[in-house]
Design an enzyme around this catalytic site. Structure first.
Site, PDB file in Angstrom:
ATOM      1  N   ARG A  98      56.949  61.705  21.726  1.00  0.00           N
ATOM      2  CA  ARG A  98      56.127  60.202  22.316  1.00  0.00           C
ATOM      3  C   ARG A  98      56.973  59.658  23.608  1.00  0.00           C
ATOM      4  O   ARG A  98      56.506  59.037  24.234  1.00  0.00           O
ATOM      5  CB  ARG A  98      55.978  59.329  21.456  1.00  0.00           C
ATOM      6  CG  ARG A  98      54.657  59.683  20.270  1.00  0.00           C
ATOM      7  CD  ARG A  98      54.918  58.943  19.057  1.00  0.00           C
ATOM      8  NE  ARG A  98      56.066  59.041  18.545  1.00  0.00           N
ATOM      9  CZ  ARG A  98      56.491  58.361  17.425  1.00  0.00           C
ATOM     10  NH1 ARG A  98      55.631  57.472  16.896  1.00  0.00           N
ATOM     11  NH2 ARG A  98      57.421  58.536  16.827  1.00  0.00           N
ATOM     12  N   TYR A 133      60.279  63.616   0.302  1.00  0.00           N
ATOM     13  CA  TYR A 133      58.951  63.277   0.825  1.00  0.00           C
ATOM     14  C   TYR A 133      57.797  63.488  -0.308  1.00  0.00           C
ATOM     15  O   TYR A 133      56.936  62.671  -0.668  1.00  0.00           O
ATOM     16  CB  TYR A 133      58.653  63.942   2.039  1.00  0.00           C
ATOM     17  CG  TYR A 133      59.155  63.341   3.276  1.00  0.00           C
ATOM     18  CD1 TYR A 133      58.383  62.362   3.716  1.00  0.00           C
ATOM     19  CD2 TYR A 133      60.189  63.714   3.988  1.00  0.00           C
ATOM     20  CE1 TYR A 133      58.984  61.423   4.889  1.00  0.00           C
ATOM     21  CE2 TYR A 133      60.631  63.032   4.939  1.00  0.00           C
ATOM     22  CZ  TYR A 133      60.093  62.231   5.554  1.00  0.00           C
ATOM     23  OH  TYR A 133      60.476  61.358   6.757  1.00  0.00           O
ATOM     24  N   ARG A 192      63.587  66.603  18.765  1.00  0.00           N
ATOM     25  CA  ARG A 192      62.601  65.793  18.985  1.00  0.00           C
ATOM     26  C   ARG A 192      62.228  65.735  20.805  1.00  0.00           C
ATOM     27  O   ARG A 192      62.068  64.877  21.127  1.00  0.00           O
ATOM     28  CB  ARG A 192      62.668  64.291  18.757  1.00  0.00           C
ATOM     29  CG  ARG A 192      62.294  64.122  17.392  1.00  0.00           C
ATOM     30  CD  ARG A 192      60.570  64.490  17.005  1.00  0.00           C
ATOM     31  NE  ARG A 192      60.635  64.483  15.542  1.00  0.00           N
ATOM     32  CZ  ARG A 192      60.478  63.720  14.818  1.00  0.00           C
ATOM     33  NH1 ARG A 192      60.184  62.226  15.235  1.00  0.00           N
ATOM     34  NH2 ARG A 192      60.500  63.598  13.475  1.00  0.00           N
ATOM     35  N   ARG A 200      48.232  63.513  23.127  1.00  0.00           N
ATOM     36  CA  ARG A 200      48.166  62.789  21.825  1.00  0.00           C
ATOM     37  C   ARG A 200      46.890  61.803  21.884  1.00  0.00           C
ATOM     38  O   ARG A 200      46.225  61.199  21.205  1.00  0.00           O
ATOM     39  CB  ARG A 200      49.431  62.099  21.380  1.00  0.00           C
ATOM     40  CG  ARG A 200      50.143  63.026  20.877  1.00  0.00           C
ATOM     41  CD  ARG A 200      50.053  63.491  19.391  1.00  0.00           C
ATOM     42  NE  ARG A 200      50.473  62.278  18.529  1.00  0.00           N
ATOM     43  CZ  ARG A 200      49.512  61.433  17.942  1.00  0.00           C
ATOM     44  NH1 ARG A 200      48.048  61.556  18.265  1.00  0.00           N
ATOM     45  NH2 ARG A 200      50.009  60.384  17.251  1.00  0.00           N
ATOM     46  N   ASP A 242      56.175  70.293  12.243  1.00  0.00           N
ATOM     47  CA  ASP A 242      57.004  69.498  11.524  1.00  0.00           C
ATOM     48  C   ASP A 242      57.352  70.002  10.067  1.00  0.00           C
ATOM     49  O   ASP A 242      56.904  70.885   9.669  1.00  0.00           O
ATOM     50  CB  ASP A 242      55.805  68.238  11.204  1.00  0.00           C
ATOM     51  CG  ASP A 242      56.647  66.953  10.965  1.00  0.00           C
ATOM     52  OD1 ASP A 242      57.083  66.272  11.559  1.00  0.00           O
ATOM     53  OD2 ASP A 242      56.896  66.771   9.617  1.00  0.00           O
TER      54      ASP A 242
HETATM   55  O1  CP3 Z   1      62.289  68.422  17.841  1.00  0.00           O
HETATM   56  C1  CP3 Z   1      60.982  68.815  18.399  1.00  0.00           C
HETATM   57  O2  CP3 Z   1      60.813  68.343  19.410  1.00  0.00           O
HETATM   58  C2  CP3 Z   1      60.377  69.554  17.556  1.00  0.00           C
HETATM   59  C3  CP3 Z   1      59.422  69.139  16.745  1.00  0.00           C
HETATM   60  C4  CP3 Z   1      59.792  68.207  15.498  1.00  0.00           C
HETATM   61  C5  CP3 Z   1      58.963  67.364  15.053  1.00  0.00           C
HETATM   62  N1  CP3 Z   1      59.136  66.840  13.715  1.00  0.00           N
HETATM   63  C6  CP3 Z   1      57.738  66.673  15.759  1.00  0.00           C
HETATM   64  C7  CP3 Z   1      57.410  65.375  15.235  1.00  0.00           C
HETATM   65  C8  CP3 Z   1      60.685  68.560  14.703  1.00  0.00           C
HETATM   66  C9  CP3 Z   1      61.972  69.532  14.588  1.00  0.00           C
HETATM   67  C10 CP3 Z   1      60.493  67.548  13.487  1.00  0.00           C
HETATM   68  C11 CP3 Z   1      61.229  67.692  12.226  1.00  0.00           C
HETATM   69  C12 CP3 Z   1      61.076  66.297  11.263  1.00  0.00           C
HETATM   70  N2  CP3 Z   1      59.950  65.772  10.881  1.00  0.00           N
HETATM   71  C13 CP3 Z   1      61.883  65.928  10.542  1.00  0.00           C
HETATM   72  C14 CP3 Z   1      63.530  66.180  10.468  1.00  0.00           C
HETATM   73  C15 CP3 Z   1      64.177  65.403  11.635  1.00  0.00           C
HETATM   74  C16 CP3 Z   1      64.551  63.975  11.527  1.00  0.00           C
HETATM   75  O3  CP3 Z   1      63.688  63.312  12.352  1.00  0.00           O
HETATM   76  O4  CP3 Z   1      65.212  63.745  10.892  1.00  0.00           O
HETATM   77  C17 CP3 Z   1      61.331  64.699   9.730  1.00  0.00           C
HETATM   78  C18 CP3 Z   1      62.123  63.898   8.665  1.00  0.00           C
HETATM   79  C19 CP3 Z   1      60.137  64.785   9.854  1.00  0.00           C
HETATM   80  C20 CP3 Z   1      59.053  64.139   9.333  1.00  0.00           C
HETATM   81  C21 CP3 Z   1      58.328  63.195  10.180  1.00  0.00           C
HETATM   82  N3  CP3 Z   1      57.386  63.682  11.264  1.00  0.00           N
HETATM   83  C22 CP3 Z   1      58.503  61.781  10.606  1.00  0.00           C
HETATM   84  C23 CP3 Z   1      59.400  61.113   9.596  1.00  0.00           C
HETATM   85  C24 CP3 Z   1      57.544  61.392  11.503  1.00  0.00           C
HETATM   86  C25 CP3 Z   1      57.068  60.152  11.793  1.00  0.00           C
HETATM   87  C26 CP3 Z   1      58.430  59.411  12.637  1.00  0.00           C
HETATM   88  C27 CP3 Z   1      58.470  59.580  14.070  1.00  0.00           C
HETATM   89  O5  CP3 Z   1      59.327  59.774  14.752  1.00  0.00           O
HETATM   90  O6  CP3 Z   1      57.381  59.740  14.741  1.00  0.00           O
HETATM   91  C28 CP3 Z   1      57.195  62.671  11.987  1.00  0.00           C
HETATM   92  C29 CP3 Z   1      55.923  62.667  13.196  1.00  0.00           C
HETATM   93  C30 CP3 Z   1      56.571  63.517  14.276  1.00  0.00           C
HETATM   94  N4  CP3 Z   1      57.096  64.703  14.113  1.00  0.00           N
HETATM   95  C31 CP3 Z   1      56.416  63.392  15.839  1.00  0.00           C
HETATM   96  C32 CP3 Z   1      56.745  64.562  16.320  1.00  0.00           C
HETATM   97  C33 CP3 Z   1      56.747  64.607  17.845  1.00  0.00           C
HETATM   98  C34 CP3 Z   1      55.551  62.153  16.048  1.00  0.00           C
HETATM   99  C35 CP3 Z   1      53.892  62.392  15.959  1.00  0.00           C
HETATM  100  C36 CP3 Z   1      53.337  61.433  16.918  1.00  0.00           C
HETATM  101  O7  CP3 Z   1      53.025  60.361  16.605  1.00  0.00           O
HETATM  102  O8  CP3 Z   1      53.043  62.101  18.071  1.00  0.00           O
END
Ligand code: CP3
Length: 347
Positions: free
Chosen positions: A32, A154, A28, A41, A77
């Site tokens: 944010r 999911y 990540r 965003r 994602d």
């Molecule tokens: O690492 C990086 O910077 C690359 C991008 C990346 C995102 N999601 C962007 C994202 C990666 C590698 C992921 C993987 C991902 N997505 C996982 C596995 C890693 C982990 O966290 O266990 C999972 C479970 C997801 C599913 C997911 N996507 C969730 C549960 C959420 C909401 C929770 C949160 O942290 O916001 C997301 C949204 C998400 N994916 C955001 C980002 C930058 C935030 C979205 C926003 O509001 O801008």
């Protein structure tokens, strides 16, 4: 032709070769916590951002440059693959994912479509291409996908669950449909990752983020065969990072399911993990992301402490044990990367 990234510390560490310094990137790393990201965003939703390859590439390249990390990961994602497989995906304004038509009955599995063509995910391949073009040649780019269990969690729960009761009930009550569903996820995800490799990523990471909720026995029976199926279908030659946090008891089975690098979280120490996994595997991890909420001094001490365990062992990639939290001050993330570069010099 050999590229500069082939000899990078990240690629060498992933192959368990000696490096002159410890590579670092952060899960990540674009998100944010970063002001540049929040600005973008304000204009576009998270899903739109993922589906606009120029912007997705910009977001990641900005983060890589701001932090000074040793690898990029595509901005995307793990849940995007669910849409072309027939599930309706949304992200709620606060960020949480939601599936509008989750799989609940055994007959729902028939509606889940194997990903036959990568066409509907072509935007991800463009993100790979644009990010690769914009990143320095010395930095490898990581592609990624969710592992079958985490995708199934999911698909069945419909959101980020706490106790995973529905997915667990499903696999026990409907073992035949479970097998069918997990096979669809394994085959589809392999196709997806192979396309990312074709489009230009140098490594792939498989996120089995929710695997820690399972017992060892259930992992072996209901999950491991499909994680292995996925990994066996990935075209050889690309290092695979297999990340399965939450329950260190599972590590030997996660290792046996496949991958060259095993991603660990803070629940296990690096030394314990190496003892369990074996020295011929690379390890990625495992600082608690909460440390990034403290201060520069504590961050530097924590990095030093972790790197003392690693000593000069080849095959270590510094990362967090999970993604950066949105509350993280960006200067703390930068301090972490700088500290790894300062203390991680291998003499
Ligand atoms: O690492 C990086 O910077 C690359 C991008 C990346 C995102 N999601 C962007 C994202 C990666 C590698 C992921 C993987 C991902 N997505 C996982 C596995 C890693 C982990 O966290 O266990 C999972 C479970 C997801 C599913 C997911 N996507 C969730 C549960 C959420 C909401 C929770 C949160 O942290 O916001 C997301 C949204 C998400 N994916 C955001 C980002 C930058 C935030 C979205 C926003 O509001 O801008």
């Amino acid at each position: 032709m050999k590229k500069a990234w082939d000899d990078s510390t990240m690629m060498r560490a992933a192959r368990c070769q000696k490096t002159e310094s410890v590579p670092v990137w952060l899960m990540r790393q674009a998100g944010r916590y970063m002001e540049e990201y929040r600005k973008i965003r304000e204009r576009v939703s998270f899903l739109e951002l993922c589906k606009t390859p120029e912007l997705a590439a910009e977001v990641m390249i900005t983060a890589v440059q701001r932090l000074g990390v040793d690898a990029g990961i595509i901005f995307s994602d793990i849940l995007l693959i669910l849409e072309p497989m027939g599930l309706e995906l949304e992200f709620e304004p606060e960020g949480g994912p939601k599936i509008r038509n989750p799989i609940r009955k055994s007959s729902d599995v028939e509606l889940l479509r194997e990903l036959e063509s990568i066409e509907p995910l072509e935007f991800v391949m463009n993100t790979v291409r644009y990010t690769r073009e914009g990143l320095d040649d010395s930095l490898p780019l990581i592609g990624f996908a969710g592992a079958p269990f985490t995708l199934a969690a999911y698909a069945i729960e419909g959101n980020s669950s706490r106790n995973f009761r529905q997915v667990k009930a499903f696999m026990h009550v409907y073992p035949t449909e479970w097998q069918e569903m997990m096979t669809k996820f394994a085959v589809s995800t392999a196709r997806y990752l192979n396309s990312q490799i074709n489009a230009g990523v140098q490594l792939v990471q498989i996120f089995d983020s929710w695997i820690g909720c399972l017992s060892g026995e259930d992992y072996k029976k209901y999950v491991k065969p499909y994680s292995r199926m996925l990994i066996d279908l990935i075209v050889p030659g690309t290092p695979i990072i297999h990340f399965g946090p939450g329950n260190p008891v599972l590590l030997p089975d996660i290792r046996d399911a496949g991958g060259h690098v095993i991603g660990i979280d803070w629940r296990v120490s690096v030394n314990q993990a190496w003892e369990i996994i074996g020295a011929n595997y690379a390890i990625q991890g495992n600082l608690d992301p909460a440390i990034l909420l403290t201060n520069r001094e504590i961050i530097r001490q924590s990095v030093q402490h972790l790197l003392r365990q690693v000593e000069r062992r080849p095959g270590f990639i510094f990362n967090l044990g999970h993604g950066i939290m949105p509350q993280t001050p960006v200067e703390n993330a930068i301090a972490l990367v700088d500290a790894v570069h300062e203390f991680g010099v291998v003499r």
